[in-house]
Design a protein around this motif. Structure first.
Motif, short mmCIF file in Angstrom:
data_model
loop_
_atom_site.label_atom_id
_atom_site.label_comp_id
_atom_site.label_asym_id
_atom_site.label_seq_id
_atom_site.Cartn_x
_atom_site.Cartn_y
_atom_site.Cartn_z
N HIS A 1 0.83 -1.20 0.00
CA HIS A 1 0.00 0.00 0.00
C HIS A 1 0.87 1.26 0.00
O HIS A 1 0.63 2.19 -0.77
N VAL A 2 1.88 1.27 0.84
CA VAL A 2 2.78 2.44 0.91
C VAL A 2 3.54 2.60 -0.39
O VAL A 2 3.64 3.71 -0.93
N ASN A 3 4.07 1.51 -0.92
CA ASN A 3 4.91 1.58 -2.11
C ASN A 3 4.13 1.84 -3.40
O ASN A 3 4.74 2.24 -4.40
N HIS A 4 2.83 1.62 -3.37
CA HIS A 4 2.05 1.83 -4.59
C HIS A 4 0.99 2.92 -4.39
O HIS A 4 1.11 3.99 -4.95
N CYS A 5 0.00 2.63 -3.60
CA CYS A 5 -1.13 3.55 -3.46
C CYS A 5 -0.70 4.91 -2.90
O CYS A 5 -1.02 5.95 -3.47
N VAL A 6 0.01 4.89 -1.78
CA VAL A 6 0.42 6.15 -1.15
C VAL A 6 1.45 6.86 -2.02
O VAL A 6 1.35 8.06 -2.27
N SER A 7 2.42 6.11 -2.50
CA SER A 7 3.46 6.69 -3.35
C SER A 7 2.86 7.31 -4.61
O SER A 7 3.23 8.44 -5.00
N LEU B 1 1.08 10.59 -3.76
CA LEU B 1 2.03 11.68 -3.53
C LEU B 1 2.63 12.17 -4.84
O LEU B 1 2.80 13.37 -5.05
N ALA B 2 2.95 11.24 -5.73
CA ALA B 2 3.56 11.59 -7.01
C ALA B 2 2.57 12.27 -7.95
O ALA B 2 2.98 12.98 -8.88
N SER B 3 1.28 12.08 -7.71
CA SER B 3 0.27 12.63 -8.61
C SER B 3 0.23 14.16 -8.58
O SER B 3 -0.26 14.78 -9.52
N GLY B 4 0.71 14.72 -7.49
CA GLY B 4 0.64 16.16 -7.36
C GLY B 4 -0.71 16.68 -6.90
O GLY B 4 -0.91 17.88 -6.75
N ASP B 5 -1.65 15.78 -6.68
CA ASP B 5 -2.98 16.15 -6.21
C ASP B 5 -2.97 16.16 -4.68
O ASP B 5 -2.95 15.11 -4.04
N PRO B 6 -2.96 17.34 -4.07
CA PRO B 6 -2.87 17.41 -2.61
C PRO B 6 -4.04 16.74 -1.89
O PRO B 6 -3.86 16.17 -0.82
N ALA C 1 -3.51 13.70 0.66
CA ALA C 1 -4.01 13.81 2.04
C ALA C 1 -4.91 12.64 2.39
O ALA C 1 -4.86 12.10 3.50
N THR C 2 -5.74 12.23 1.44
CA THR C 2 -6.64 11.09 1.66
C THR C 2 -5.83 9.81 1.92
O THR C 2 -6.11 9.07 2.87
N LYS C 3 -4.84 9.56 1.08
CA LYS C 3 -4.03 8.34 1.24
C LYS C 3 -3.21 8.39 2.53
O LYS C 3 -3.04 7.38 3.21
N GLU D 1 -5.67 7.61 5.32
CA GLU D 1 -5.99 6.18 5.30
C GLU D 1 -4.84 5.35 5.87
O GLU D 1 -5.08 4.40 6.63
N LEU D 2 -3.63 5.71 5.49
CA LEU D 2 -2.46 4.97 5.98
C LEU D 2 -2.35 5.07 7.49
O LEU D 2 -2.17 4.06 8.18
N LEU D 3 -2.46 6.27 8.02
CA LEU D 3 -2.35 6.45 9.47
C LEU D 3 -3.47 5.72 10.21
O LEU D 3 -3.24 5.11 11.25
N GLU D 4 -4.68 5.75 9.67
CA GLU D 4 -5.80 5.02 10.29
C GLU D 4 -5.54 3.52 10.29
O GLU D 4 -5.81 2.83 11.27
#
Length: 74
Positions: free
Chosen positions: A39-45, A48-53, A57-59, A62-65
């Motif tokens: 999840h961190v290496n794909h979805c979250v990464s 972040l790389a998308s440039g969409d703040p 922030a959503t990812k 979700e990760l912290l939860e």
């Protein structure tokens, strides 16, 4: 789980059942770490790389939860 249910139904020795439960818990924890890593290496990464703040922030939320939920089960 079915194997453990069968062990209980068959009135197997309590220590054997507890040993099996511990093995299942260890396997699930290992799997959870692998899923979290993916999840961190794909979805979250990717978010972040998308440039969409907003997506980032959503990812991040979700990760912290997910980490908090996982930490409570330990």
């Amino acid at each position: 789980m079915r194997g453990i249910e069968r062990m209980v139904g068959d009135e197997r020795y309590c220590i054997d059942i507890l040993t099996q439960i511990a093995a299942v818990n260890t396997a699930l924890e290992s799997l959870a770490f692998k899923v979290l890593d993916e999840h961190v290496n794909h979805c979250v990464s990717d978010a972040l790389a998308s440039g969409d703040p907003k997506e980032a922030a959503t990812k991040r939320r979700e990760l912290l939860e997910a980490v908090h939920r996982f930490a409570r089960t330990r």
